[in-house]
Write an enzyme that holds these catalytic residues in place. Sequence first.
Site, PDB file in Angstrom:
ATOM      1  N   ASP A   1      25.042  22.533  47.264  1.00 41.24           N
ATOM      2  CA  ASP A   1      25.392  23.899  46.848  1.00 41.24           C
ATOM      3  C   ASP A   1      26.402  23.881  45.696  1.00 41.24           C
ATOM      4  O   ASP A   1      27.099  22.896  45.487  1.00 41.24           O
ATOM      5  CB  ASP A   1      26.062  24.654  48.018  1.00 41.24           C
ATOM      6  CG  ASP A   1      25.072  25.038  49.103  1.00 41.24           C
ATOM      7  OD1 ASP A   1      23.914  24.600  49.041  1.00 41.24           O
ATOM      8  OD2 ASP A   1      25.481  25.778  50.019  1.00 41.24           O
TER       9      ASP A   1
ATOM     10  N   HIS B   1      28.163  19.432  48.452  1.00 40.11           N
ATOM     11  CA  HIS B   1      28.421  20.168  47.210  1.00 40.11           C
ATOM     12  C   HIS B   1      28.496  19.173  46.055  1.00 40.11           C
ATOM     13  O   HIS B   1      29.332  18.258  46.100  1.00 40.11           O
ATOM     14  CB  HIS B   1      29.734  20.944  47.327  1.00 40.11           C
ATOM     15  CG  HIS B   1      29.704  21.975  48.422  1.00 40.11           C
ATOM     16  ND1 HIS B   1      29.885  21.639  49.744  1.00 40.11           N
ATOM     17  CD2 HIS B   1      29.485  23.308  48.384  1.00 40.11           C
ATOM     18  CE1 HIS B   1      29.778  22.741  50.475  1.00 40.11           C
ATOM     19  NE2 HIS B   1      29.543  23.767  49.679  1.00 40.11           N
TER      20      HIS B   1
END
Length: 240
Positions: A63, A207
Amino acid sequence: MRLKRMMQGAGFVYVLLLLGAVCPSLFTRNQTEEEAPGTAYANASAYVADAMTEKPKIAITFDDGPSTVFTPQLLDGLKERGVKATFFLIGQNIEKEGASEIVKRMYDEGHLIGNHTYHHVEITKVSNEQAYQEIMLTNEAIQNITGEEVQFMRPPFGLWQKALEQKIHVLPVMWSIDPLDWATENVDEIVNKVVTEAQENDIILLHDCYDSSVKAALRIIDLLQAEGYEFVTVDELMLD
Ligand SMILES: [Zn+2]
């Protein structure tokens, strides 16, 4: 003593909340477990025969990208290992200088690209119209590069408005393993948490805006591949 510990705990939570404003996956909810694999088989021998030929599948997702610094390093590592991942991109990051080339590379190298809103907004805290705009702007930014319709999104904080599905044809994708990589930035911790929890059909959340997360991701892949896992994009787990 007990009070002191509680106070320290509160301080820690506060720090996490501050961090959460940048890379806010703290407010996550675990995805409920899917039906146990194999239950669809009519008899045990058919399952065993299939299990012998098929590797257990697992998905790794990233993400908050693309990051012009760390995403290319990650893409190099994924390519070396022959792994396809899923990226949920923030619209405004795609508009940054040099980012569109990275998105094109993701697409060309077979990764799945999904939407993570334009400004990383919490969908349930904005109006329906604003949520719609956040998603559509990001879909457009991705589609302008790939030429393909965006089918999946990961709602920031894991919070979704079911009603939006009537207006927008994207499927929300949650996760089942969250090592809070953005909070620890400790490669060993991230790797250990993911590798000890990993099971067939899991969706790992990381991430690609941290050096530690990229390093951890590649080690996780090496360890789980050695255990026999096959890394797939989330559509393969969701549409099975
Ligand atoms: Zn996020």
